[in-house]
Design an enzyme around this catalytic site. Structure first.
Site, mmCIF file in Angstrom:
data_model
loop_
_atom_site.group_PDB
_atom_site.id
_atom_site.type_symbol
_atom_site.label_atom_id
_atom_site.label_comp_id
_atom_site.label_asym_id
_atom_site.label_seq_id
_atom_site.Cartn_x
_atom_site.Cartn_y
_atom_site.Cartn_z
ATOM 1 N N SER A 1 -9.678 -3.564 -3.961
ATOM 2 C CA SER A 1 -8.509 -4.390 -3.641
ATOM 3 C C SER A 1 -8.507 -5.692 -4.434
ATOM 4 C CB SER A 1 -8.480 -4.707 -2.144
ATOM 5 O OG SER A 1 -8.321 -3.531 -1.385
ATOM 6 N N GLU B 1 0.669 3.696 4.502
ATOM 7 C CA GLU B 1 1.712 3.741 3.484
ATOM 8 C C GLU B 1 1.234 4.490 2.236
ATOM 9 O OE1 GLU B 1 2.486 0.582 6.327
ATOM 10 O OE2 GLU B 1 0.725 1.060 5.112
ATOM 11 N N GLY C 1 -15.385 -2.622 -5.077
ATOM 12 C CA GLY C 1 -14.494 -3.571 -5.740
ATOM 13 C C GLY C 1 -13.181 -2.911 -6.112
ATOM 14 N N GLU D 1 -14.874 9.913 1.992
ATOM 15 C CA GLU D 1 -14.821 8.994 3.124
ATOM 16 C C GLU D 1 -13.836 9.487 4.183
ATOM 17 O OE1 GLU D 1 -14.080 4.218 3.852
ATOM 18 O OE2 GLU D 1 -12.892 5.271 2.356
#
Length: 368
Positions: free
Chosen positions: A121, A350, A119, A237
């Site tokens: 974004s 970005e 949880g 990750e």
């Protein structure tokens, strides 16, 4: 080949179908195979080989664990059905969880017995975790959570969610965030799948949180310390991603390397892509060596940025150089489309550039 990789290869030989390599594209979509692989690899200690026995590993040192992961990537081992559980949530629970949290949640998350969503974004805060607005107010040992998450992968199938919330609205954006281990069956949680244009390999969802009650014992790490939990989780990750992007780049270039004729411009692009692949490989090995020596490695964002963009360039080049022949090879189109997601998952390009500028180069925040 080392003894440990030979043993791992023998495990794969015994588990994978005999035609797995020849019919990889068919087997990669086999839900049963992917589910059984995660459980079998966990039980045999190959899932996260640097962890201890019983946690999905064999307590291997960094070089041997890396050798196992490279061998698995070369064999294209089945993609985990709930990769954010084993790849992000489990490492966070192992590093920051209480004894009770680890006892209850670590094994099911890593083995794939209970699925997890992330949880992070939100509308208006896609890749900018510091801009999240979902709130959690603590009173009498209970957090009351209100807000919304979006693009939450597999939330419709997951039991748990590593939920990042704002617990101190007066603190600086990075310092007022906490991580809660949310049971998605809790009252006040509504999950809505998002319809997408193509076939959904992994579902995306919106998650609405209306006065959801979460016990204080579900706090992962320190109160207001969620930023550190998130960064540690995502670094784990991204450390896995570089191996796959390196191999995906080299595989994507195979049609170009065997093309009967290339223009001068295409040869230049091919040279760049080959150099990119080697740069990813060497940087990945350097970060592994730094970790083995107990040194901090600032290169995870560099690896994520370079790897994800190199696999996109390689897939596009092979599609272009194939020309009309591409219509006889749908895999070229599939690989190009799949490569487009590489610069989004695990943190957008970005965001990676911002991290590199601020943390690696030491540039002040907001430098153009």
């Amino acid at each position: 080949m080392t003894d440990v990789t030979s043993e791992f290869e023998a495990f794969l030989d015994g588990f994978l179908p005999t035609d797995y390599a020849e019919n990889y594209r068919r087997h990669r979509c086999d839900v049963k195979l992917r589910t059984e692989y995660q459980a079998a690899a966990f039980d045999a200690g190959w899932l996260i080989p640097e962890w201890g026995p019983g946690e999905g590993g064999r307590d291997l040192d960094v070089p041997d664990a890396l050798a196992v992961k490279l061998a698995g990537a070369r064999r294209r081992v089945p993609r985990l059905m709930n990769i954010q559980g084993a790849g992000v949530a489990a490492p966070a629970i192992r590093a920051f969880g209480t004894a009770a949290q680890r006892e209850r949640l670590l094994r099911p998350a890593a083995r794939g017995d209970e699925w997890w969503a992330l949880g992070m974004s939100e509308p208006g805060a896609g890749s900018d975790l510091a801009a999240l607005r979902t709130t959690a107010t603590l009173a009498d040992g209970v957090f009351t959570v209100n807000g919304q998450k979006v693009w939450t992968t597999q939330a419709d199938e997951a039991r748990w969610c590593a939920l990042y919330v704002r617990t101190d609205p007066e603190a600086r954006p990075h310092r007022g965030i906490s991580c809660l281990l949310l049971d998605l069956r809790s009252p006040g949680v509504e999950v809505r799948p998002i319809r997408t244009a193509g076939p959904a390999v992994e579902s995306f969802c919106e998650v609405f949180l209306d006065d959801v009650k979460v016990p204080e014992e579900a706090l992962l790490g320190r109160l207001h310390g969620g930023w550190g939990v998130a960064m540690s989780s995502l670094e784990h990750e991204r450390d896995m991603i570089w191996i796959n992007t390196w191999l995906e780049t080299t595989r994507a270039l195979e049609p170009t390397l065997t093309a009967p004729e290339l223009s001068e411009h295409q040869l230049v692009r091919l040279g760049r892509s080959l150099a990119d692949a080697e740069g990813v490989r060497l940087t990945g090995l350097r970060t592994a060596a730094q970790r083995w020596a107990g040194l901090p490695s600032p290169a995870s964002s560099i690896l994520k940025l370079l790897g994800s963009e190199s696999v996109q360039r390689a897939a596009l080049l092979s599609l272009e150089t194939a020309g009309a022949r591409a219509f006889d090879d749908p895999a070229l189109f599939d690989e190009r489309l799949e490569s487009l997601a590489a610069t989004i998952y695990g943190g957008t390009s970005e965001i990676q550039r911002n991290i590199i500028a601020e943390r690696t180069l030491g540039l002040p925040k907001g430098t153009p």
